[in-house]
Design an enzyme around this catalytic site. Structure first.
Site, PDB file in Angstrom:
ATOM      1  N   HIS A  15       0.836  -1.208   0.000  1.00 35.99           N
ATOM      2  CA  HIS A  15       0.000   0.000   0.000  1.00 35.99           C
ATOM      3  C   HIS A  15       0.874   1.263   0.000  1.00 35.99           C
ATOM      4  O   HIS A  15       0.603   2.223  -0.725  1.00 35.99           O
ATOM      5  CB  HIS A  15      -0.886   0.029   1.244  1.00 35.99           C
ATOM      6  CG  HIS A  15      -1.838  -1.115   1.391  1.00 35.99           C
ATOM      7  ND1 HIS A  15      -1.699  -2.059   2.381  1.00 35.99           N
ATOM      8  CD2 HIS A  15      -2.933  -1.474   0.678  1.00 35.99           C
ATOM      9  CE1 HIS A  15      -2.686  -2.929   2.291  1.00 35.99           C
ATOM     10  NE2 HIS A  15      -3.451  -2.607   1.260  1.00 35.99           N
ATOM     11  N   GLN A  44     -18.554  -6.390  -0.082  1.00 38.61           N
ATOM     12  CA  GLN A  44     -17.745  -7.226  -0.984  1.00 38.61           C
ATOM     13  C   GLN A  44     -17.334  -8.545  -0.332  1.00 38.61           C
ATOM     14  O   GLN A  44     -16.604  -9.330  -0.934  1.00 38.61           O
ATOM     15  CB  GLN A  44     -16.528  -6.458  -1.503  1.00 38.61           C
ATOM     16  CG  GLN A  44     -15.458  -6.193  -0.466  1.00 38.61           C
ATOM     17  CD  GLN A  44     -14.398  -5.228  -0.986  1.00 38.61           C
ATOM     18  OE1 GLN A  44     -14.681  -4.054  -1.232  1.00 38.61           O
ATOM     19  NE2 GLN A  44     -13.185  -5.709  -1.177  1.00 38.61           N
TER      20      GLN A  44
HETATM   21  P1  AMP Z   1      -6.541  -3.928  -0.132  1.00 39.34           P
HETATM   22  O1  AMP Z   1      -6.381  -3.071   1.071  1.00 39.34           O
HETATM   23  O2  AMP Z   1      -5.992  -5.287   0.029  1.00 39.34           O
HETATM   24  O3  AMP Z   1      -7.952  -3.888  -0.666  1.00 39.34           O
HETATM   25  O4  AMP Z   1      -5.644  -3.264  -1.253  1.00 39.34           O
HETATM   26  C1  AMP Z   1      -5.716  -1.898  -1.537  1.00 39.34           C
HETATM   27  C2  AMP Z   1      -4.907  -1.628  -2.789  1.00 39.34           C
HETATM   28  O5  AMP Z   1      -3.550  -1.995  -2.545  1.00 39.34           O
HETATM   29  C3  AMP Z   1      -5.390  -2.454  -3.982  1.00 39.34           C
HETATM   30  O6  AMP Z   1      -5.310  -1.657  -5.153  1.00 39.34           O
HETATM   31  C4  AMP Z   1      -4.404  -3.588  -4.013  1.00 39.34           C
HETATM   32  O7  AMP Z   1      -4.251  -4.151  -5.289  1.00 39.34           O
HETATM   33  C5  AMP Z   1      -3.127  -2.886  -3.568  1.00 39.34           C
HETATM   34  N1  AMP Z   1      -2.161  -3.847  -3.043  1.00 39.34           N
HETATM   35  C6  AMP Z   1      -2.402  -4.882  -2.198  1.00 39.34           C
HETATM   36  N2  AMP Z   1      -1.276  -5.590  -1.995  1.00 39.34           N
HETATM   37  C7  AMP Z   1      -0.297  -5.002  -2.721  1.00 39.34           C
HETATM   38  C8  AMP Z   1       1.094  -5.280  -2.934  1.00 39.34           C
HETATM   39  N3  AMP Z   1       1.694  -6.307  -2.360  1.00 39.34           N
HETATM   40  N4  AMP Z   1       1.790  -4.459  -3.767  1.00 39.34           N
HETATM   41  C9  AMP Z   1       1.181  -3.400  -4.375  1.00 39.34           C
HETATM   42  N5  AMP Z   1      -0.126  -3.096  -4.210  1.00 39.34           N
HETATM   43  C10 AMP Z   1      -0.864  -3.883  -3.392  1.00 39.34           C
END
Ligand code: AMP
Length: 280
Positions: free
Chosen positions: A29, A53
């Site tokens: 993130h 979701q």
């Molecule tokens: P989440 O909080 O898991 O819903 O993710 C929020 C955003 O962070 C989404 O756009 C994910 O694709 C991105 N994200 C999650 N894990 C990673 C990672 N390891 N590297 C880069 N972006 C990520």
């Protein structure tokens, strides 16, 4: 850095670069926030664990909630605001109505046809499109950045915005690379569910994708990925090679493709993806 709970206080951040998240922030993130910073626009990180979701049997209740740490990570990465709304700010008509609305959303084909997350998590993308649309409406970004790790989600949201040009005029959608641990495991908020002995098993996902990258044919790549996941004791939801854009089956490697894997260790479900080399 401002922590904002009330959407009425978002006005100074209109035209921001938005990084939507469910919190439990990690360096993946943070990399999105760092990418957004220094572009001359305010950077807003949203932290909202979106109930619509998650299916009833999924991990909504136990999903990690670490707002204080999230604010610190976002600040250190260059965010100007963290928007952490209460559920009623996102769903003023209540959760039951929101779930009904999510189920009725018209989704792009990439959210319903590929048979990947759409098949494993029915209803998931209705909730994702619902919450991201709502967050866009409230924050009025000029750019939004998403992670490549959730590739199908990226494709779904990119199509959603392309289909509604009048609703978010000029909104630029951007995807950024996956950040991995030193041993290759894709960073994920769900990694903290893993018991120490499962941590090594979880490496099966990235190893499967690495093996796929050396295969000559998609079918071979898919067989090798399934074998690798099985060798690590992972229960496979899917292990496929797909057209990178449509996420439909790929006949060869002449066009951009991706390996996409989803697998479970007990109750922990992990996903990962990688671009595969073109035309070998
Ligand atoms: P989440 O909080 O898991 O819903 O993710 C929020 C955003 O962070 C989404 O756009 C994910 O694709 C991105 N994200 C999650 N894990 C990673 C990672 N390891 N590297 C880069 N972006 C990520």
């Amino acid at each position: 850095m401002r922590l904002v709970h009330d959407a009425d206080h978002l006005a100074p951040f209109a035209g921001c670069t938005l990084v939507p998240t469910m919190g439990a922030l990690h360096d993946g993130h943070a990399s999105l926030v760092r990418r957004a910073a220094g572009r001359g626009r305010p950077v807003v990180v949203t932290v909202f664990v979106n109930p619509t979701q998650f299916a009833p049997h999924e991990d909504f209740a136990r999903y990690p909630r670490t707002l204080d740490a999230d604010v610190e990570i976002a600040r250190a990465a260059g965010a100007n605001a963290v928007f952490a709304p209460p559920p009623e700010a996102i769903y003023p008509r209540g959760l039951d109505a929101a779930r009904t609305e999510a189920a009725a959303i018209e989704l792009p084909a990439v959210a319903t046809v590929p048979g990947l997350e759409d098949a494993c998590r029915p209803g998931h993308y209705g909730g994702v499109c619902q919450v991201v649309a709502r967050l866009f409406d409230l924050t009025r970004p000029s750019q939004a950045i998403f992670g490549e790790k959730d590739w199908q989600q990226w494709r779904v949201l990119d199509e959603m915005v392309a289909a509604l040009p009048a609703r978010w005029p000029g909104l630029a959608m951007e995807v950024a690379p996956t950040v991995r641990e030193a041993d290759g495991l894709a960073m994920s908020s769900r990694n903290r569910y893993l018991r120490p002995e499962q941590r090594e098993q979880a490496l099966g996902l990235v190893r499967a994708l690495q093996v796929a990258a050396s295969a000559q044919q998609p079918a071979t790549a898919e067989r090798l990925m399934r074998e690798t996941l099985g060798d690590h004791g992972l229960a496979v939801d899917y292990a496929v090679v797909r057209d990178a854009r449509t996420l439909m089956p790929a006949g060869g490697f002449e066009r951009p493709t991706r390996g996409l894997v989803a697998a479970r260790l007990d109750t922990v479900r992990l996903i990962d993806t990688m671009a595969l080399p073109v035309c070998r």
